[in-house]
Write a protein that holds these residues in place. Structure first.
Motif, PDB file in Angstrom:
ATOM      1  N   SER A  22       0.636  -0.843   0.259  1.00 35.47           N
ATOM      2  CA  SER A  22      -0.150   0.174   0.063  1.00 35.47           C
ATOM      3  C   SER A  22       0.940   0.987   0.315  1.00 35.47           C
ATOM      4  O   SER A  22       2.141   0.922   0.715  1.00 35.47           O
ATOM      5  CB  SER A  22      -0.487   0.211   1.140  1.00 35.47           C
ATOM      6  OG  SER A  22      -2.023   0.492   0.738  1.00 35.47           O
ATOM      7  N   LEU A  24       0.699   5.616   0.330  1.00 31.16           N
ATOM      8  CA  LEU A  24       0.132   6.947   0.702  1.00 31.16           C
ATOM      9  C   LEU A  24       1.140   7.824   0.334  1.00 31.16           C
ATOM     10  O   LEU A  24       2.443   8.279   0.945  1.00 31.16           O
ATOM     11  CB  LEU A  24      -0.425   7.085   2.099  1.00 31.16           C
ATOM     12  CG  LEU A  24      -1.255   8.003   2.847  1.00 31.16           C
ATOM     13  CD1 LEU A  24      -2.338   8.057   1.724  1.00 31.16           C
ATOM     14  CD2 LEU A  24      -0.911   7.907   3.836  1.00 31.16           C
ATOM     15  N   HIS A  33       4.186   7.519   2.074  1.00 31.64           N
ATOM     16  CA  HIS A  33       4.509   5.998   2.986  1.00 31.64           C
ATOM     17  C   HIS A  33       4.385   4.733   2.056  1.00 31.64           C
ATOM     18  O   HIS A  33       3.936   4.380   0.725  1.00 31.64           O
ATOM     19  CB  HIS A  33       3.594   6.158   3.809  1.00 31.64           C
ATOM     20  CG  HIS A  33       3.872   7.587   5.239  1.00 31.64           C
ATOM     21  ND1 HIS A  33       4.602   7.804   4.883  1.00 31.64           N
ATOM     22  CD2 HIS A  33       2.598   8.336   5.351  1.00 31.64           C
ATOM     23  CE1 HIS A  33       4.205   9.032   5.759  1.00 31.64           C
ATOM     24  NE2 HIS A  33       3.135   8.577   6.532  1.00 31.64           N
ATOM     25  N   HIS A  76      -3.980  -1.466   4.444  1.00 34.29           N
ATOM     26  CA  HIS A  76      -4.129  -0.214   3.381  1.00 34.29           C
ATOM     27  C   HIS A  76      -4.671   1.108   3.770  1.00 34.29           C
ATOM     28  O   HIS A  76      -5.127   0.858   4.935  1.00 34.29           O
ATOM     29  CB  HIS A  76      -5.363  -0.866   3.095  1.00 34.29           C
ATOM     30  CG  HIS A  76      -5.613  -0.037   0.931  1.00 34.29           C
ATOM     31  ND1 HIS A  76      -5.080  -0.208   0.516  1.00 34.29           N
ATOM     32  CD2 HIS A  76      -7.048   0.919   0.948  1.00 34.29           C
ATOM     33  CE1 HIS A  76      -5.661   1.421  -0.748  1.00 34.29           C
ATOM     34  NE2 HIS A  76      -7.162   0.944  -0.627  1.00 34.29           N
ATOM     35  N   TRP A  77      -3.650   2.073   3.607  1.00 32.12           N
ATOM     36  CA  TRP A  77      -4.601   3.388   3.969  1.00 32.12           C
ATOM     37  C   TRP A  77      -5.304   3.646   3.214  1.00 32.12           C
ATOM     38  O   TRP A  77      -5.551   3.559   2.082  1.00 32.12           O
ATOM     39  CB  TRP A  77      -3.241   4.829   3.420  1.00 32.12           C
ATOM     40  CG  TRP A  77      -2.438   4.826   4.126  1.00 32.12           C
ATOM     41  CD1 TRP A  77      -2.014   5.325   5.409  1.00 32.12           C
ATOM     42  CD2 TRP A  77      -0.906   4.092   4.268  1.00 32.12           C
ATOM     43  NE1 TRP A  77      -1.165   4.734   5.852  1.00 32.12           N
ATOM     44  CE2 TRP A  77      -0.516   4.162   5.156  1.00 32.12           C
ATOM     45  CE3 TRP A  77      -0.773   2.740   3.363  1.00 32.12           C
ATOM     46  CZ2 TRP A  77       0.740   4.810   5.599  1.00 32.12           C
ATOM     47  CZ3 TRP A  77       0.905   3.027   3.444  1.00 32.12           C
ATOM     48  CH2 TRP A  77       1.770   3.376   4.279  1.00 32.12           C
ATOM     49  N   VAL A  84      -7.741  10.468   7.290  1.00 30.68           N
ATOM     50  CA  VAL A  84      -7.058   9.283   6.115  1.00 30.68           C
ATOM     51  C   VAL A  84      -6.466   8.496   7.326  1.00 30.68           C
ATOM     52  O   VAL A  84      -6.343   8.707   8.535  1.00 30.68           O
ATOM     53  CB  VAL A  84      -5.624   9.227   6.069  1.00 30.68           C
ATOM     54  CG1 VAL A  84      -5.038   8.732   4.966  1.00 30.68           C
ATOM     55  CG2 VAL A  84      -5.356  10.393   4.603  1.00 30.68           C
ATOM     56  N   LEU A  86      -5.424   4.220   8.417  1.00 34.23           N
ATOM     57  CA  LEU A  86      -4.607   2.887   7.836  1.00 34.23           C
ATOM     58  C   LEU A  86      -5.738   1.780   8.698  1.00 34.23           C
ATOM     59  O   LEU A  86      -5.788   1.344   9.939  1.00 34.23           O
ATOM     60  CB  LEU A  86      -3.232   3.357   8.258  1.00 34.23           C
ATOM     61  CG  LEU A  86      -2.253   1.662   8.511  1.00 34.23           C
ATOM     62  CD1 LEU A  86      -1.212   1.826   6.673  1.00 34.23           C
ATOM     63  CD2 LEU A  86      -1.210   1.491   9.144  1.00 34.23           C
ATOM     64  N   SER A  99      -2.864   7.633  10.633  1.00 37.51           N
ATOM     65  CA  SER A  99      -2.953   7.545   9.404  1.00 37.51           C
ATOM     66  C   SER A  99      -1.122   7.260   9.514  1.00 37.51           C
ATOM     67  O   SER A  99      -1.034   6.185   8.598  1.00 37.51           O
ATOM     68  CB  SER A  99      -2.437   8.180   7.939  1.00 37.51           C
ATOM     69  OG  SER A  99      -2.016   9.621   8.991  1.00 37.51           O
TER      70      SER A  99
END
Length: 334
Positions: A22, A24, A33, A76-77, A84, A86, A99
């Motif tokens: 994932s 971000l 990220h 997954h974000w 946001v 996580l 997040s």
């Protein structure tokens, strides 16, 4: 053309799970990220544009009643309109964090009461849809969580019943405001796709039958469903009707990840055959048919690719993880 950039080292290798990466992007901080699953832990890394890792964090699945630590299935974000989160799924439940992974704001335990002794209990498939977070489960049900603007008062508000086998992946895109516009698609182990319209109550618009192979990864872009299958095919469907428009024999082995660069309509496909391909999707102005052009192919030698994501919405860079590979590979267009 893409060139390989400095890789980002991992503490452990990526687990052999589909969609095991994932990404971000934080343009305001000039940071990216990355999240990768490794057994009972998820590794979160922050990296500068040149690939220098600036911070690392390990997250673990919340212990349930069992003795052994539960395995994580996905990280997954979820980008919501106002925050946001996580989201981490495992064989025990669903964990939602701020997040950066610093604070867990919600925990949902999976109820294994209706599972048969021979079936594993797990959650898998994560996506944000408006102010909802949707998560798939082993039973085929999709759990819909209502997320407030801030704080931990997240609530399970709906369970969607469209699948009879475990959910593999969920994809969403912002609805454009028209009536009956599909903005979420879910996939399962049988290859069945369900297309939904979100709202206070989610509505099943159409189902696209499978053909005997799983669909590990799915994406949604401008009314087009892109589905990657266990036989290496990528198929493009009309979301509103389920009509098959394009079938690509993209890979020699099972597809492990799809991703989309929404600004330009680029589709990334990665598979167990060591290859990552980039395709350009478009609609013909005359016929409105979906057209596909192959843009790039990249081989990651001797690697079972298990995760691949674009690192920006324009599709000018992407990252790849592989089973038993102790680094995240990065590529940028030249």
């Amino acid at each position: 053309m893409f060139r390989r950039e400095r890789p980002i080292p991992l503490r452990g290798s990526a687990a052999a799970l589909c969609n095991n990466l994932s990404v971000l992007q934080l343009p305001t901080h000039n940071l990216t990220h990355f999240g990768v699953v490794h057994g009972p832990s998820a590794q979160l890394l922050s990296a500068a544009p040149e690939g220098v890792p600036l911070a690392q964090r390990q997250l673990y699945a919340k212990q349930g009643a069992g003795v052994s630590p539960p395995l994580i299935t996905q990280v997954h974000w979820c980008i919501l309109p106002f925050r946001v989160l996580l989201v981490l799924t495992s064989h025990r439940g669903i964990q939602m964090y701020e997040s950066d992974g610093s604070v867990m704001v919600y925990w949902h335990a999976l109820n294994s009461g209706d599972a048969s002794p021979v079936h594993a209990v797990f959650a898998r498939g994560i996506a944000a849809c408006g102010h909802f977070v949707c998560v798939g489960t082993w039973s085929g049900r999709v759990l819909v969580f209502d997320v407030p603007v801030k704080g931990p008062n997240i609530a399970l508000c709906e369970e969607l019943a469209g699948h009879q086998t475990p959910v593999t992946d969920i994809a969403t895109e912002p609805a454009q405001g028209q009536d009956c516009v599909a903005d979420m698609v879910t996939a399962d182990d049988s290859g069945l796709l369900c297309v939904w319209k979100s709202g206070p109550e989610f509505k099943l618009l159409t189902s696209i039958a499978g053909f005997g192979v799983p669909c590990p990864s799915v994406q949604l872009w401008q009314g087009i469903v892109a589905a990657g299958y266990g036989n290496g095919q990528v198929r493009l469907y009309e979301a509103s009707t389920g009509t098959l428009h394009v079938q690509i024999n993209a890979h020699a082995r099972a597809i492990s990840a799809l991703d989309l660069a929404p600004e330009v309509g680029k589709l990334l496909s990665a598979a167990e055959d060591t290859f990552v391909h980039i395709w350009k999707l478009s609609r013909s102005p005359e016929s409105d048919n979906i057209e596909v052009e192959h843009c790039h192919g990249e081989c990651v030698p001797d690697t079972q690719v298990c995760g691949a994501r674009f690192c920006d919405p324009s599709g000018s860079s992407f990252a790849v993880t592989g089973y038993d590979l102790t680094e995240i590979l990065r590529f940028r267009s030249v």
